[in-house]
Design a protein around this motif. Structure first.
Motif, mmCIF file in Angstrom:
data_model
loop_
_atom_site.group_PDB
_atom_site.id
_atom_site.type_symbol
_atom_site.label_atom_id
_atom_site.label_comp_id
_atom_site.label_asym_id
_atom_site.label_seq_id
_atom_site.Cartn_x
_atom_site.Cartn_y
_atom_site.Cartn_z
ATOM 1 N N SER A 109 6.395 -1.455 7.644
ATOM 2 C CA SER A 109 6.029 -0.077 7.468
ATOM 3 C C SER A 109 7.400 0.857 7.102
ATOM 4 O O SER A 109 8.312 0.662 7.837
ATOM 5 C CB SER A 109 5.555 0.812 8.564
ATOM 6 N N ALA A 156 1.199 5.242 0.152
ATOM 7 C CA ALA A 156 0.371 6.552 0.413
ATOM 8 C C ALA A 156 1.428 7.618 0.187
ATOM 9 O O ALA A 156 2.672 7.680 0.268
ATOM 10 C CB ALA A 156 0.238 6.591 2.094
ATOM 11 N N TYR A 157 0.653 8.733 -0.580
ATOM 12 C CA TYR A 157 1.289 9.719 -1.085
ATOM 13 C C TYR A 157 0.245 10.816 -1.058
ATOM 14 O O TYR A 157 -1.076 10.762 -0.821
ATOM 15 C CB TYR A 157 1.811 9.591 -2.491
ATOM 16 N N THR A 159 3.259 0.217 3.192
ATOM 17 C CA THR A 159 3.172 -0.829 4.143
ATOM 18 C C THR A 159 3.058 -2.101 3.593
ATOM 19 O O THR A 159 2.311 -2.254 2.244
ATOM 20 C CB THR A 159 1.787 -0.620 4.812
ATOM 21 N N PRO A 213 -4.932 13.182 0.460
ATOM 22 C CA PRO A 213 -3.993 11.935 0.848
ATOM 23 C C PRO A 213 -4.554 10.837 -0.226
ATOM 24 O O PRO A 213 -5.867 10.738 -0.426
ATOM 25 C CB PRO A 213 -4.171 11.674 2.254
ATOM 26 N N ARG A 214 -3.757 9.970 -0.612
ATOM 27 C CA ARG A 214 -4.264 8.874 -1.437
ATOM 28 C C ARG A 214 -3.495 7.730 -0.587
ATOM 29 O O ARG A 214 -2.273 7.577 -0.345
ATOM 30 C CB ARG A 214 -3.923 8.966 -2.961
ATOM 31 N N VAL A 215 -4.085 6.462 -0.844
ATOM 32 C CA VAL A 215 -3.524 5.324 -0.486
ATOM 33 C C VAL A 215 -3.869 4.127 -1.565
ATOM 34 O O VAL A 215 -5.173 3.987 -1.652
ATOM 35 C CB VAL A 215 -3.905 4.485 0.862
ATOM 36 N N ARG A 239 0.920 -1.275 -0.084
ATOM 37 C CA ARG A 239 -0.012 0.049 0.013
ATOM 38 C C ARG A 239 0.999 1.234 0.025
ATOM 39 O O ARG A 239 1.676 1.357 0.854
ATOM 40 C CB ARG A 239 -1.071 -0.175 1.221
ATOM 41 N N VAL A 258 6.620 9.420 0.681
ATOM 42 C CA VAL A 258 5.879 8.617 0.726
ATOM 43 C C VAL A 258 5.900 7.502 1.843
ATOM 44 O O VAL A 258 7.098 7.504 2.534
ATOM 45 C CB VAL A 258 5.810 7.673 -0.593
ATOM 46 N N ARG A 264 9.103 4.369 4.913
ATOM 47 C CA ARG A 264 8.870 5.721 4.549
ATOM 48 C C ARG A 264 10.277 5.817 3.683
ATOM 49 O O ARG A 264 11.356 5.494 3.876
ATOM 50 C CB ARG A 264 9.004 6.473 5.550
#
Length: 165
Positions: free
Chosen positions: A92, A35-36, A80, A43-45, A33, A77, A94
């Protein structure tokens, strides 16, 4: 690093990539997944298939894309990789995404797509892409922050006694 040593390494430390949990998640088939932040600030996932090359998460997509434009503008970003079963394992990550354009098929894209397709279907799909001389985006993330959530080896005390087995 073995998983019995992970309790001495703090969450966030990139050395956690060397744990058994992290290696299982990085080499498992299936999506991560991503996320950005989109260009409109929301936010988007999104689930994304990927390839781990030992240093970077590599994702591919068709160019130009809204995701590629957003990642170029705001490259930070979160990723996960997790499991659905009890007791879950979660990796997780980053880092900063780097987007480059590739004429033709992103090699890592072909690697992970072929892993989930019958050979004949994959051959036809990639022959079609090559015939169209596609422009693709190769998105890489080199993790600079890493967390492992594993209730069996890293945080066994956090799991209820009746679930431990």
């Amino acid at each position: 690093m073995t998983d019995d040593m992970t309790d001495t390494v703090a969450q966030g430390d990139p050395r956690l990539l060397d744990t058994d949990v992290a290696q299982r998640r990085l080499t498992a088939l299936g999506p991560l997944r991503l996320a950005y932040v989109a260009l409109d600030g929301t936010p988007r996932v999104v689930p994304v298939l990927f390839h781990w090359n030992g240093e970077e998460i590599v994702m591919g997509g068709f160019a130009p894309s809204a995701r590629g434009r957003a990642l170029r503008a705001k490259p930070r970003v979160a990723l996960t990789l997790d499991t659905d079963e009890q007791s879950p394992e979660v990796l997780s990550l980053r880092g900063d995404a780097r987007v480059t354009e590739v004429r033709g098929v992103v090699p890592e894209y072909e690697t992970y797509m072929r892993a989930g397709m019958p050979a004949e279907a994959a051959d036809a799909y990639f022959a079609e892409l090559r015939a169209r001389d596609m422009l693709m985006e190769r998105i890489t993330v080199r993790p600079d922050w890493v967390a492992v959530i594993d209730f069996r080896t890293r945080f066994p005390a956090a799991m209820p006694e009746w679930l431990r087995s």
